[in-house]
Design an enzyme around this catalytic site. Sequence first.
Site, PDB file in Angstrom:
ATOM      1  N   ASP A  16      -0.927  -3.460 -12.152  1.00 33.13           N
ATOM      2  CA  ASP A  16      -1.486  -2.304 -11.483  1.00 33.13           C
ATOM      3  C   ASP A  16      -2.990  -2.349 -11.754  1.00 33.13           C
ATOM      4  O   ASP A  16      -3.452  -3.095 -12.623  1.00 33.13           O
ATOM      5  CB  ASP A  16      -0.835  -1.009 -11.997  1.00 33.13           C
ATOM      6  CG  ASP A  16      -0.984   0.107 -10.963  1.00 33.13           C
ATOM      7  OD1 ASP A  16      -0.190   1.050 -10.999  1.00 33.13           O
ATOM      8  OD2 ASP A  16      -1.891   0.003 -10.101  1.00 33.13           O
TER       9      ASP A  16
HETATM   10  C1  GLC Z   1      -2.988   2.427  -8.108  1.00 34.46           C
HETATM   11  C2  GLC Z   1      -1.516   2.610  -7.980  1.00 34.46           C
HETATM   12  C3  GLC Z   1      -0.806   1.483  -7.283  1.00 34.46           C
HETATM   13  C4  GLC Z   1      -1.687   0.929  -6.171  1.00 34.46           C
HETATM   14  C5  GLC Z   1      -2.928   0.342  -6.806  1.00 34.46           C
HETATM   15  C6  GLC Z   1      -3.881  -0.216  -5.740  1.00 34.46           C
HETATM   16  O1  GLC Z   1      -3.433   2.699  -9.386  1.00 34.46           O
HETATM   17  O2  GLC Z   1      -0.809   2.932  -9.175  1.00 34.46           O
HETATM   18  O3  GLC Z   1       0.433   1.989  -6.773  1.00 34.46           O
HETATM   19  O4  GLC Z   1      -0.987  -0.072  -5.438  1.00 34.46           O
HETATM   20  O5  GLC Z   1      -3.629   1.279  -7.606  1.00 34.46           O
HETATM   21  O6  GLC Z   1      -4.362   0.793  -4.936  1.00 34.46           O
END
Ligand code: GLC
Length: 693
Positions: free
Chosen positions: A252
């Site tokens: 993440d």
């Molecule tokens: C965020 C989210 C994730 C997302 C990522 C990119 O923190 O937790 O679900 O895909 O960043 O935007």
Amino acid sequence: MSTIKAFDLKEIRRGNKALESDKTLVDSLAKASLETMTLEEKIEQLHGSKGSGDMGTEKGLYWSGENSAKGIPPFKMVDGPRGLRAGFATAFPVPMARGASFDPTLERRVGMAIGEEVAAAGGNVLLAPTVNLLRHPGWGRAQETYSEDPFHMGLMGLAFVCGAQNFVLASPKHFALNNLETTRFEVNSEIDERALHEVYLPHFRRSIVDGCAASIMSAYNKVNGTYCGENSNLLEKILRDDWGFEGFVESDWLLGTRSTAPAINAGMDIEMPAAYWFKQEKIEDSVAKGEILTETIDRNVLRVLRQKFAFGLTSQISVSKERIECEEHLSLAQEVAEKSFVLLKNEGVLPLKAIQNIALIGKLAATENLGDRGSSMVRSTHVSTPFDGIENWNGASFTFFEDAPESDVLEGFDVAVVVAGYTYQDEGEYIPTLNKESSGNDLARGGDRSSLRLPIDQEELIGAVSSRAKKTVVLLETGSSVNVYPWIDSIEALLVIWYPGCEGGKAIARTLYGEVNPSGRLPALFPKSDEQFGEWDTNAKEVKHGLFHGYRYLDCKHEKALFPFGFGLSYTEFKVKSVFVNRKKRHFSVIVAVSNQGKVDGDCVVQLYVSCLNSKVDRAKKELKGFGRLSLPANEEMNLEFEVPDSDLCFYDREAGWVLESCLYRFSIGFSSEDLPFSQTWRFEDTSWTKEA
Ligand code: GLC
């Protein structure tokens, strides 16, 4: 009488590129490419690159691993579960609404449509679906997932992955136990192996094993004290050794990676969105110190390269930009909305008659309310609000009021239709750097809901109208369960419309006036009180996960929900006429005859639960093990066939793995977790099955 399958895996998997690639060829191409690479080039495959691709009006593609000299294309990753989060795109109803459709075939089409729009925008990795279990309805990102139940979630997430992978790589997320939002970067989820495998992982496993998901995103939180981004039990033992996962793990964003050697050794393949822990010098230093073996670097790089070859990214298919917000996708968004609405109460007021004079009340009626303004946000060129839908429905006569009109005014109307609920300021992804009051199209702060009741101004609006109007209908906009107990008795009808997407208004009008028969069913129960769910601390840094939550938890306490899991009314009446449970080689075939006894066509959702009686281990009173959606014309009858494999009846033992216990198994069939009129019990003893009298 015709019989249809409740779930057809072959149909769901159709077109999934991951299932069509030649594994031997892909492996040899990846290995040949790896052999030409320097350590520096290998490390470039293991992290995102700063910034993002050229994305029209809005940057939104996150790149990683471009090596044009070697003919290796970059991944271009983009969110999300509700639609393409770059530029303008079709904003579908939120996944919780799609969960309410109980329709994997429909969800596969949604996955295909979003995957196609991502490809049209130049992307090739779709950061979706979110399949974190709704452990408590107050979770800030509840709207982004499908369900409180792992079996239901598993089929919905699988369908999305298979649909999306007709065009791009999918990436189920967030692996694993990301069930609290406000403390998501730090919270530690404690869980024993049995609850982990039986309740919190089966829906991820379904996407990996049955759907061959090309990637998976690890979660920010810890599991049993170790960050998911460096948790070898999750990333190596379970994902690779137990499930045979061949794709790659991306972190993440930002805080999803917490180290260099521990993360790479544990099986984190790509640090996103850019290199911090996976910077060249940090990895080279760890390799020089022997903290990371070059074989491990090669292992992780191969996982990345295989997917680039498996999905043919070297010869990216071109999808016309015309496919973004195309008519086909907009009408699909409307169809999904129409199949997601859940009618919870209707005391002879719906459907409305065109001749009736309607008062449409509430600011939300004329507000674009598409849901979360976090990473799952989608901006559509045009959004059909409830006001738009009713205004454009031929023959509707209505007057709009932002607030509750006085009694003498309301007396002039046959029915008051109130649009009430939440907005992105009440729930959503928690982004601590942002303020709660962000306006316009900015991202917003989000966070968990500490209370399941509506905001006080919404409850007051409903109260004011219902105390003055002849009849009151509430259209409820939400991304999860709501505690409606304080006001449900004061209204005549309640239709849950979720965050209904860019075509929601049209769907709402057609449903209110009976052109569409509501057929959604609750993917998460609505409680009689917040307390029914037990402890809920949105600031918790330690959370214990167990076998029981949602309907399983209420069953343990012998309590009933206000509106149970799987519940929903219709404008017609369905009846289960007969059930036959037959033993096959390694599964049960359950054939259910269902009739539509009313005057209008409609869809019903038949559900099958299994209870293990006299089990030697602690078990939920019942667990969903099958569901199927059936379209039935008035006065027609059809058969629905469920297949329940023995593997779905096992419990997980830390030593022995999956065990089919010798005990009694009761198959119960009906229309919700608390409406199961038919059941049949079978005994499993040693190796054989016998039907109980
Ligand atoms: C965020 C989210 C994730 C997302 C990522 C990119 O923190 O937790 O679900 O895909 O960043 O935007």
